[in-house]
Design a protein around this motif. Sequence first.
Motif, mmCIF file in Angstrom:
data_model
loop_
_atom_site.group_PDB
_atom_site.id
_atom_site.type_symbol
_atom_site.label_atom_id
_atom_site.label_comp_id
_atom_site.label_asym_id
_atom_site.label_seq_id
_atom_site.Cartn_x
_atom_site.Cartn_y
_atom_site.Cartn_z
ATOM 1 N N UNK A 123 -12.226 3.316 2.862
ATOM 2 C CA UNK A 123 -12.230 2.929 1.455
ATOM 3 C C UNK A 123 -11.677 1.533 1.186
ATOM 4 N N UNK A 124 -10.775 1.059 2.055
ATOM 5 C CA UNK A 124 -10.180 -0.262 1.852
ATOM 6 C C UNK A 124 -10.050 -0.971 3.201
ATOM 7 N N UNK A 125 -9.820 -2.260 3.130
ATOM 8 C CA UNK A 125 -9.555 -3.030 4.344
ATOM 9 C C UNK A 125 -8.288 -2.505 5.017
ATOM 10 N N UNK A 126 -7.290 -2.158 4.212
ATOM 11 C CA UNK A 126 -6.044 -1.620 4.774
ATOM 12 C C UNK A 126 -6.292 -0.305 5.504
ATOM 13 N N UNK A 127 -7.157 0.545 4.958
ATOM 14 C CA UNK A 127 -7.470 1.826 5.617
ATOM 15 C C UNK A 127 -8.178 1.578 6.947
ATOM 16 N N UNK A 128 -9.048 0.593 6.988
ATOM 17 C CA UNK A 128 -9.742 0.250 8.226
ATOM 18 C C UNK A 128 -8.750 -0.270 9.263
ATOM 19 N N UNK A 129 -7.868 -1.143 8.851
ATOM 20 C CA UNK A 129 -6.865 -1.689 9.780
ATOM 21 C C UNK A 129 -5.919 -0.592 10.268
ATOM 22 N N UNK A 130 -5.562 0.330 9.389
ATOM 23 C CA UNK A 130 -4.701 1.454 9.767
ATOM 24 C C UNK A 130 -5.412 2.330 10.810
ATOM 25 N N UNK A 131 -6.702 2.582 10.601
ATOM 26 C CA UNK A 131 -7.466 3.413 11.537
ATOM 27 C C UNK A 131 -7.594 2.735 12.902
ATOM 28 N N UNK A 132 -7.794 1.431 12.919
ATOM 29 C CA UNK A 132 -7.870 0.697 14.175
ATOM 30 C C UNK A 132 -6.524 0.760 14.899
ATOM 31 N N UNK A 133 -5.450 0.601 14.160
ATOM 32 C CA UNK A 133 -4.107 0.676 14.744
ATOM 33 C C UNK A 133 -3.855 2.055 15.322
ATOM 34 N N UNK A 134 -4.199 3.094 14.562
ATOM 35 C CA UNK A 134 -4.006 4.472 15.036
ATOM 36 C C UNK A 134 -4.806 4.726 16.313
ATOM 37 N N UNK A 135 -6.029 4.265 16.328
ATOM 38 C CA UNK A 135 -6.892 4.448 17.513
ATOM 39 C C UNK A 135 -6.252 3.805 18.738
ATOM 40 N N UNK A 136 -5.713 2.616 18.562
ATOM 41 C CA UNK A 136 -5.082 1.892 19.661
ATOM 42 C C UNK A 136 -3.842 2.640 20.154
ATOM 43 N N UNK A 137 -3.014 3.076 19.221
ATOM 44 C CA UNK A 137 -1.791 3.790 19.590
ATOM 45 C C UNK A 137 -2.098 5.150 20.208
ATOM 46 N N UNK A 138 -3.135 5.814 19.710
ATOM 47 C CA UNK A 138 -3.504 7.136 20.239
ATOM 48 C C UNK A 138 -3.920 7.072 21.703
ATOM 49 N N UNK A 139 -4.492 5.967 22.124
ATOM 50 C CA UNK A 139 -4.869 5.839 23.543
ATOM 51 C C UNK A 139 -3.643 5.987 24.442
ATOM 52 N N UNK A 140 -2.551 5.365 24.050
ATOM 53 C CA UNK A 140 -1.313 5.472 24.824
ATOM 54 C C UNK A 140 -0.766 6.893 24.761
ATOM 55 N N UNK A 141 -0.726 7.468 23.578
ATOM 56 C CA UNK A 141 -0.203 8.829 23.413
ATOM 57 C C UNK A 141 -0.978 9.831 24.255
ATOM 58 N N UNK A 142 -2.299 9.718 24.246
ATOM 59 C CA UNK A 142 -3.134 10.652 25.001
ATOM 60 C C UNK A 142 -2.883 10.531 26.502
ATOM 61 N N UNK A 143 -2.762 9.317 26.985
ATOM 62 C CA UNK A 143 -2.505 9.128 28.420
ATOM 63 C C UNK A 143 -1.163 9.731 28.817
ATOM 64 N N UNK A 144 -0.169 9.563 27.974
ATOM 65 C CA UNK A 144 1.167 10.070 28.285
ATOM 66 C C UNK A 144 1.272 11.580 28.130
ATOM 67 N N UNK A 145 0.478 12.167 27.254
ATOM 68 C CA UNK A 145 0.575 13.608 27.012
ATOM 69 C C UNK A 145 0.246 14.409 28.269
ATOM 70 N N UNK A 146 -0.643 13.894 29.100
ATOM 71 C CA UNK A 146 -0.962 14.580 30.354
ATOM 72 C C UNK A 146 0.229 14.635 31.291
ATOM 73 N N UNK A 147 1.012 13.581 31.307
ATOM 74 C CA UNK A 147 2.215 13.553 32.148
ATOM 75 C C UNK A 147 3.258 14.510 31.576
ATOM 76 N N UNK A 148 3.422 14.502 30.266
ATOM 77 C CA UNK A 148 4.417 15.373 29.625
ATOM 78 C C UNK A 148 4.101 16.845 29.856
#
Length: 195
Positions: free
Chosen positions: A50-75
Motif C-alpha cells: 500500500x505504501x513505499x514504507x510497506x514495501x521497504x518494510x517487506x524487503x527488510x523482513x525478507x532479508x532478515x528472515x533469510x538469516x532467521x531461517x538458516x539459524x532455526x535449523x541449527x537451533x
Amino acid sequence: MAPTSETLTAERILEATEEVLRRHGPAKATVVDVARALGVSHGSVYRHFRTKAALREAVTKRWLDRTSEALSGIAAADRDAESRLRDWLAALFDAKRRKAGDDPELFATYSVLTAESGTAVGEHLADLTAQLTRIIEAGTADGTFAAADPATAAGAVFQATVRFHDPCHAREWERPAAEAEFAAVVDLIVRGLRA
C-alpha cells in the motif's frame, strides 16, 4: 513480454525492489523504479504494498528472515546444546559477514532500511533470542548449562555477542583479529553457562 498485474506477485516485487535498491540506494529508489523494472504501472505495485514504507518494510523482513531461517535449523538440531550454541553463534556471525562482504551496496542499503523499519527488526531480534532460548533450555534440561532463567540468559548471550552480528560493527568483522576475538567471547559465554 512485460508481465501483467495478474502475473505480478509480492515475491517478484520484492526481488525487483532488491535490485532497484542495489542499483539506486535507499535514498533514490522509488516505487516507480520498481514498477519500471517489472514492466508494470506503479499502481500495480501499490496493489501488493500500500505504501513505499510497506514495501521497504517487506524487503527488510525478507532479508532478515533469510538469516532467521538458516539459524532455526541449527537451533532445532538434535545435538548437544553446547555444540548447537557454538554453531548457532558462528553461523550468525558468518551470515552477517557474508552479507556485508559479498554485496556491500545492498548491505549498506539494508542498514538504512533496518534503522527505519517498523516491526521487522524487533520481530527478527525476538525470533533470534527465542532460538537461543530453546538452545539454552535444552542445555539446562540435560545438565550442560545452569541457567535459572534461559530467556534471560539468551538475552545476555545475544547482547554479549552484538559486536559480531549488529550491522553497525560491520567494519570490524574483516579485521584479522575478529575471528580470534569471536572465539574468545564464545568460549567465555559457554564457560559462564556451564553447570
